[in-house]
Design a protein around this motif. Structure first.
Motif, PDB file in Angstrom:
ATOM      1  N   PRO A  73      21.267 -22.558  10.458  1.00  0.00           N
ATOM      2  CA  PRO A  73      20.616 -21.433  11.101  1.00  0.00           C
ATOM      3  C   PRO A  73      19.441 -20.884  10.311  1.00  0.00           C
ATOM      4  O   PRO A  73      19.359 -21.019   9.096  1.00  0.00           O
ATOM      5  CB  PRO A  73      21.722 -20.378  11.179  1.00  0.00           C
ATOM      6  CG  PRO A  73      22.530 -20.645   9.932  1.00  0.00           C
ATOM      7  CD  PRO A  73      22.550 -22.156   9.836  1.00  0.00           C
ATOM      8  N   ALA A  74      18.574 -20.234  11.051  1.00  0.00           N
ATOM      9  CA  ALA A  74      17.520 -19.413  10.472  1.00  0.00           C
ATOM     10  C   ALA A  74      17.374 -18.199  11.373  1.00  0.00           C
ATOM     11  O   ALA A  74      17.723 -18.246  12.561  1.00  0.00           O
ATOM     12  CB  ALA A  74      16.205 -20.181  10.381  1.00  0.00           C
ATOM     13  N   ILE A  75      16.879 -17.117  10.813  1.00  0.00           N
ATOM     14  CA  ILE A  75      16.603 -15.930  11.611  1.00  0.00           C
ATOM     15  C   ILE A  75      15.197 -15.442  11.302  1.00  0.00           C
ATOM     16  O   ILE A  75      14.649 -15.724  10.226  1.00  0.00           O
ATOM     17  CB  ILE A  75      17.601 -14.780  11.352  1.00  0.00           C
ATOM     18  CG1 ILE A  75      17.506 -14.288   9.895  1.00  0.00           C
ATOM     19  CG2 ILE A  75      19.021 -15.193  11.715  1.00  0.00           C
ATOM     20  CD1 ILE A  75      18.237 -12.969   9.631  1.00  0.00           C
ATOM     21  N   TYR A  76      14.625 -14.725  12.246  1.00  0.00           N
ATOM     22  CA  TYR A  76      13.409 -13.964  11.988  1.00  0.00           C
ATOM     23  C   TYR A  76      13.688 -12.530  12.396  1.00  0.00           C
ATOM     24  O   TYR A  76      14.111 -12.268  13.532  1.00  0.00           O
ATOM     25  CB  TYR A  76      12.209 -14.496  12.763  1.00  0.00           C
ATOM     26  CG  TYR A  76      10.980 -13.645  12.514  1.00  0.00           C
ATOM     27  CD1 TYR A  76      10.292 -13.744  11.312  1.00  0.00           C
ATOM     28  CD2 TYR A  76      10.561 -12.706  13.457  1.00  0.00           C
ATOM     29  CE1 TYR A  76       9.191 -12.940  11.049  1.00  0.00           C
ATOM     30  CE2 TYR A  76       9.461 -11.904  13.206  1.00  0.00           C
ATOM     31  CZ  TYR A  76       8.787 -12.018  11.993  1.00  0.00           C
ATOM     32  OH  TYR A  76       7.710 -11.207  11.733  1.00  0.00           O
ATOM     33  N   ASP A  77      13.512 -11.616  11.458  1.00  0.00           N
ATOM     34  CA  ASP A  77      13.763 -10.205  11.710  1.00  0.00           C
ATOM     35  C   ASP A  77      12.417  -9.502  11.914  1.00  0.00           C
ATOM     36  O   ASP A  77      11.681  -9.278  10.947  1.00  0.00           O
ATOM     37  CB  ASP A  77      14.514  -9.591  10.528  1.00  0.00           C
ATOM     38  CG  ASP A  77      14.922  -8.148  10.786  1.00  0.00           C
ATOM     39  OD1 ASP A  77      14.454  -7.555  11.780  1.00  0.00           O
ATOM     40  OD2 ASP A  77      15.712  -7.608   9.981  1.00  0.00           O
ATOM     41  N   PRO A  78      12.074  -9.133  13.165  1.00  0.00           N
ATOM     42  CA  PRO A  78      10.791  -8.466  13.416  1.00  0.00           C
ATOM     43  C   PRO A  78      10.729  -7.057  12.835  1.00  0.00           C
ATOM     44  O   PRO A  78       9.637  -6.516  12.650  1.00  0.00           O
ATOM     45  CB  PRO A  78      10.704  -8.446  14.940  1.00  0.00           C
ATOM     46  CG  PRO A  78      12.127  -8.447  15.402  1.00  0.00           C
ATOM     47  CD  PRO A  78      12.849  -9.313  14.402  1.00  0.00           C
ATOM     48  N   ASN A  79      11.893  -6.493  12.532  1.00  0.00           N
ATOM     49  CA  ASN A  79      11.911  -5.147  11.973  1.00  0.00           C
ATOM     50  C   ASN A  79      11.399  -5.113  10.542  1.00  0.00           C
ATOM     51  O   ASN A  79      10.848  -4.109  10.094  1.00  0.00           O
ATOM     52  CB  ASN A  79      13.340  -4.588  12.024  1.00  0.00           C
ATOM     53  CG  ASN A  79      13.904  -4.569  13.428  1.00  0.00           C
ATOM     54  OD1 ASN A  79      13.498  -3.781  14.264  1.00  0.00           O
ATOM     55  ND2 ASN A  79      14.830  -5.483  13.705  1.00  0.00           N
ATOM     56  N   ARG A  92      24.046 -12.297   3.404  1.00  0.00           N
ATOM     57  CA  ARG A  92      23.661 -11.356   2.345  1.00  0.00           C
ATOM     58  C   ARG A  92      22.492 -10.477   2.811  1.00  0.00           C
ATOM     59  O   ARG A  92      22.463  -9.266   2.545  1.00  0.00           O
ATOM     60  CB  ARG A  92      23.272 -12.118   1.079  1.00  0.00           C
ATOM     61  CG  ARG A  92      24.443 -12.759   0.350  1.00  0.00           C
ATOM     62  CD  ARG A  92      24.054 -13.065  -1.094  1.00  0.00           C
ATOM     63  NE  ARG A  92      25.141 -13.720  -1.797  1.00  0.00           N
ATOM     64  CZ  ARG A  92      25.224 -15.020  -2.022  1.00  0.00           C
ATOM     65  NH1 ARG A  92      24.265 -15.818  -1.574  1.00  0.00           N
ATOM     66  NH2 ARG A  92      26.236 -15.545  -2.680  1.00  0.00           N
ATOM     67  N   TYR A  93      21.532 -11.082   3.490  1.00  0.00           N
ATOM     68  CA  TYR A  93      20.387 -10.323   3.993  1.00  0.00           C
ATOM     69  C   TYR A  93      20.849  -9.231   4.966  1.00  0.00           C
ATOM     70  O   TYR A  93      20.388  -8.077   4.895  1.00  0.00           O
ATOM     71  CB  TYR A  93      19.397 -11.258   4.683  1.00  0.00           C
ATOM     72  CG  TYR A  93      18.308 -10.523   5.431  1.00  0.00           C
ATOM     73  CD1 TYR A  93      17.181 -10.043   4.766  1.00  0.00           C
ATOM     74  CD2 TYR A  93      18.432 -10.274   6.799  1.00  0.00           C
ATOM     75  CE1 TYR A  93      16.194  -9.340   5.442  1.00  0.00           C
ATOM     76  CE2 TYR A  93      17.451  -9.574   7.487  1.00  0.00           C
ATOM     77  CZ  TYR A  93      16.341  -9.104   6.802  1.00  0.00           C
ATOM     78  OH  TYR A  93      15.378  -8.387   7.469  1.00  0.00           O
ATOM     79  N   LEU A  94      21.733  -9.578   5.881  1.00  0.00           N
ATOM     80  CA  LEU A  94      22.222  -8.601   6.858  1.00  0.00           C
ATOM     81  C   LEU A  94      22.960  -7.464   6.170  1.00  0.00           C
ATOM     82  O   LEU A  94      22.798  -6.286   6.544  1.00  0.00           O
ATOM     83  CB  LEU A  94      23.118  -9.284   7.884  1.00  0.00           C
ATOM     84  CG  LEU A  94      22.462 -10.352   8.762  1.00  0.00           C
ATOM     85  CD1 LEU A  94      23.497 -11.007   9.665  1.00  0.00           C
ATOM     86  CD2 LEU A  94      21.324  -9.764   9.589  1.00  0.00           C
ATOM     87  N   ASP A  95      23.778  -7.780   5.171  1.00  0.00           N
ATOM     88  CA  ASP A  95      24.484  -6.737   4.427  1.00  0.00           C
ATOM     89  C   ASP A  95      23.503  -5.795   3.735  1.00  0.00           C
ATOM     90  O   ASP A  95      23.674  -4.570   3.756  1.00  0.00           O
ATOM     91  CB  ASP A  95      25.409  -7.365   3.381  1.00  0.00           C
ATOM     92  CG  ASP A  95      26.733  -7.842   3.958  1.00  0.00           C
ATOM     93  OD1 ASP A  95      27.066  -7.452   5.087  1.00  0.00           O
ATOM     94  OD2 ASP A  95      27.437  -8.603   3.265  1.00  0.00           O
ATOM     95  N   GLN A  96      22.500  -6.370   3.100  1.00  0.00           N
ATOM     96  CA  GLN A  96      21.549  -5.562   2.327  1.00  0.00           C
ATOM     97  C   GLN A  96      20.604  -4.763   3.214  1.00  0.00           C
ATOM     98  O   GLN A  96      20.255  -3.619   2.899  1.00  0.00           O
ATOM     99  CB  GLN A  96      20.744  -6.481   1.400  1.00  0.00           C
ATOM    100  CG  GLN A  96      21.572  -7.122   0.304  1.00  0.00           C
ATOM    101  CD  GLN A  96      20.867  -8.285  -0.376  1.00  0.00           C
ATOM    102  OE1 GLN A  96      19.706  -8.573  -0.093  1.00  0.00           O
ATOM    103  NE2 GLN A  96      21.569  -8.968  -1.281  1.00  0.00           N
ATOM    104  N   THR A  97      20.194  -5.345   4.337  1.00  0.00           N
ATOM    105  CA  THR A  97      19.190  -4.710   5.192  1.00  0.00           C
ATOM    106  C   THR A  97      19.822  -3.742   6.186  1.00  0.00           C
ATOM    107  O   THR A  97      19.200  -2.731   6.554  1.00  0.00           O
ATOM    108  CB  THR A  97      18.391  -5.787   5.948  1.00  0.00           C
ATOM    109  OG1 THR A  97      17.916  -6.764   5.015  1.00  0.00           O
ATOM    110  CG2 THR A  97      17.197  -5.188   6.665  1.00  0.00           C
ATOM    111  N   TYR A  98      21.045  -4.029   6.614  1.00  0.00           N
ATOM    112  CA  TYR A  98      21.729  -3.198   7.604  1.00  0.00           C
ATOM    113  C   TYR A  98      23.121  -2.800   7.101  1.00  0.00           C
ATOM    114  O   TYR A  98      24.135  -3.157   7.695  1.00  0.00           O
ATOM    115  CB  TYR A  98      21.822  -3.951   8.938  1.00  0.00           C
ATOM    116  CG  TYR A  98      20.474  -4.364   9.468  1.00  0.00           C
ATOM    117  CD1 TYR A  98      19.652  -3.444  10.115  1.00  0.00           C
ATOM    118  CD2 TYR A  98      19.995  -5.669   9.286  1.00  0.00           C
ATOM    119  CE1 TYR A  98      18.394  -3.807  10.584  1.00  0.00           C
ATOM    120  CE2 TYR A  98      18.730  -6.034   9.761  1.00  0.00           C
ATOM    121  CZ  TYR A  98      17.940  -5.102  10.399  1.00  0.00           C
ATOM    122  OH  TYR A  98      16.685  -5.452  10.855  1.00  0.00           O
ATOM    123  N   PRO A  99      23.175  -2.060   5.993  1.00  0.00           N
ATOM    124  CA  PRO A  99      24.470  -1.720   5.379  1.00  0.00           C
ATOM    125  C   PRO A  99      25.360  -0.837   6.252  1.00  0.00           C
ATOM    126  O   PRO A  99      26.593  -0.859   6.100  1.00  0.00           O
ATOM    127  CB  PRO A  99      24.066  -0.990   4.097  1.00  0.00           C
ATOM    128  CG  PRO A  99      22.697  -0.450   4.380  1.00  0.00           C
ATOM    129  CD  PRO A  99      22.043  -1.492   5.235  1.00  0.00           C
TER     130      PRO A  99
END
Length: 262
Positions: A73-79, A92-99
């Motif tokens: 998988p890959a994601i692109y977060d427009p936010n 890890r990115y989701l945890d850190q960016t959207y705690p």
């Protein structure tokens, strides 16, 4: 209001929802568990390299010849205008960016334990499960991806996929016995203190659970949810794996998505 994250996934035709890949299911489950809005873009295997470069995500490893390997998988977060590849890095990115969104997938105090568990699980899982599920996986891919998947996996095993574990063969029966033993080993890890647990890292879901569920749902989808093989698996260890997978029932959702423009 958050814009939807883009999840890049590989389409198949085993199910109406198209999603089948265990690696991309790890990220799909992660997003569903955390309740973060997202939309799917479907990418065929031969287009993964171009797509990755297009969204600005780097390789996740190297091929045997030393060339960069791009994977989903890959994601692109427009936010945040951020692209991330690899399911662990994405978690890890989701945890850190959207705690504040849902539970922490990889709590910091369990980071090393997560890495050890993921490697240990993969080691026991693929010894036998790969031969059982890869031919069925290949058969449900779209033509361009099917050709890529067959070539790369047959090079890996140095054999035709149909010869890995033919239906009704003793070879297939032995792989199933080995796989049952492998899952029994994992069940033993989770019941080391003598009590049954349905979560690897304690009393709530974590990325370690996501990894196990993603590999099992892969088998369910490509072998068939109504197949005898899947039904038999759900009876192993006194029905433990059926109870484990039931924990994920509310997170098995797939949007329609759109085709990648590469």
């Amino acid at each position: 209001m958050l814009e939807s994250i883009v999840l890049y996934d590989i389409p198949g035709n085993a199910t109406k929802g198209k999603a089948w890949s265990p690696n991309t299911w790890k990220t799909r489950f992660s997003l569903n568990i955390k309740g973060i809005p997202y939309r799917t873009v479907w990418v065929e295997y031969p287009d993964i390299v171009a797509l990755s470069k297009q969204i600005g995500v780097g390789p996740t490893s190297t091929n045997e010849d030393g060339s960069p390997q791009y994977t989903l998988p890959a994601i692109y977060d427009p936010n945040t205008r951020t692209a991330v590849a690899d399911s662990v890095a994405i978690a890890r990115y989701l945890d850190q960016t959207y705690p504040s969104s849902g539970p922490s997938l990889i709590p910091k105090e369990t980071d090393a334990l997560h890495m050890a568990f993921i490697q240990a699980f993969r080691d026991v899982f693929f010894v036998n499960a790969g031969q059982l599920v890869l031919p069925a996986t290949c058969a449900q891919l779209n033509p361009r991806s099917e050709a890529y998947f067959r070539r790369t996996r047959e090079e890996m095993f140095n054999a035709k996929l149909e010869d890995l574990a033919p239906a009704g063969s003793e070879k297939r029966a032995q792989h199933w016995k080995g796989f049952e033993k492998a899952l029994h080993t994992v069940k033993g890890w989770l019941a080391a203190d003598g009590t049954e647990k349905v979560h690897v890292m304690g009393d709530r879901v974590s990325f370690a659970d996501v990894v196990v569920a993603s590999y099992l749902i892969w088998m369910k989808l490509v072998l068939g949810p109504e197949s005898k093989e899947w039904a038999d698996m759900m009876k192993w260890d006194g029905g433990y794996w059926e109870r484990f997978m039931a924990e994920f029932d509310g997170w098995v959702t797939v949007d329609v998505g759109t085709e990648a423009e590469v």
